[in-house]
Design an enzyme around this catalytic site. Structure first.
Site, PDB file in Angstrom:
ATOM      1  N   TYR A  19      58.113  34.036 -65.166  1.00  0.00           N
ATOM      2  CA  TYR A  19      57.496  34.394 -66.571  1.00  0.00           C
ATOM      3  C   TYR A  19      59.007  35.213 -66.405  1.00  0.00           C
ATOM      4  O   TYR A  19      59.396  35.541 -67.891  1.00  0.00           O
ATOM      5  CB  TYR A  19      57.129  35.513 -65.839  1.00  0.00           C
ATOM      6  N   ASN A  48      56.704  47.483 -71.962  1.00  0.00           N
ATOM      7  CA  ASN A  48      54.727  47.046 -71.794  1.00  0.00           C
ATOM      8  C   ASN A  48      54.643  47.992 -73.201  1.00  0.00           C
ATOM      9  O   ASN A  48      54.280  48.772 -73.245  1.00  0.00           O
ATOM     10  CB  ASN A  48      54.874  48.328 -70.753  1.00  0.00           C
TER      11      ASN A  48
END
Length: 184
Positions: A19, A48
């Site tokens: 990823y 995030n």
């Protein structure tokens, strides 16, 4: 003893997962195409991102969604390691503002720019805050397990975003998590 520090855009890229490698490769490709063909391009590195209307059932949407889903299903947030890992959580409205700033200004063209809150938060603090905001009577489960490819601490140095885009996050974590919990 080791001391954690925020990650700036000059930090060496050493992906620890497929990823992370794919994100790095996509960023480098976009910036190279932009430079090669004279297309103004900025690679915004979102930390995030969380907020209302994010998919709580998708495990790839991050800790806020995963913890929210577990809490809403009567299960405690599941934490890896000791829960003291530090992360940077940025509300979706701050992210949207950063995108607009990057579109309107050219100071950051052909550069990667961190978009985060610039404030480290422990995963256990995040889990406890969400549990409280949902009114759940449970403690997060601290597994002690390590996840392959995970990073101990990762939070943004947003100096360049401030200097080049005029970006300043405006939504504190508790306010943003309240926004998420009220929606969820």
């Amino acid at each position: 003893p080791l001391v954690h520090r925020p990650t700036d855009e000059r930090a060496p890229s050493k992906p620890g997962s497929v990823y992370a490698m794919s994100k790095r490769d996509q960023e480098e490709t976009a910036l190279l195409i932009g430079k090669t063909y004279g297309i103004p391009t900025v690679a915004l590195r979102f930390f995030n991102v969380y907020g209302p209307r994010q998919a709580l059932s998708n495990p790839y949407t991050g800790a806020c969604a995963i913890f929210s889903s577990r809490i809403l299903n009567g299960k405690p947030p599941y934490l890896f390691e000791d829960g003291e890992q530090l992360r940077d959580f940025v509300h979706v409205r701050d992210v949207a503002r950063a995108v607009v700033l990057a579109l309107e200004r050219s100071d950051a063209d052909y550069m990667p720019i961190n978009i985060g809150s610039g404030r480290p938060v422990s995963i256990i603090e995040l889990a406890r805050t969400l549990t409280e905001l949902y009114g759940a009577k449970m403690e997060p489960y601290v597994s002690g397990e390590f996840r392959k490819g995970d990073t101990r601490h990762c939070y943004a140095d947003i100096t360049l975003a401030r200097e080049l885009l005029g970006f300043e996050p405006s939504i504190c974590l508790r306010e943003g998590l309240t926004d998420l919990a009220e929606w969820g």
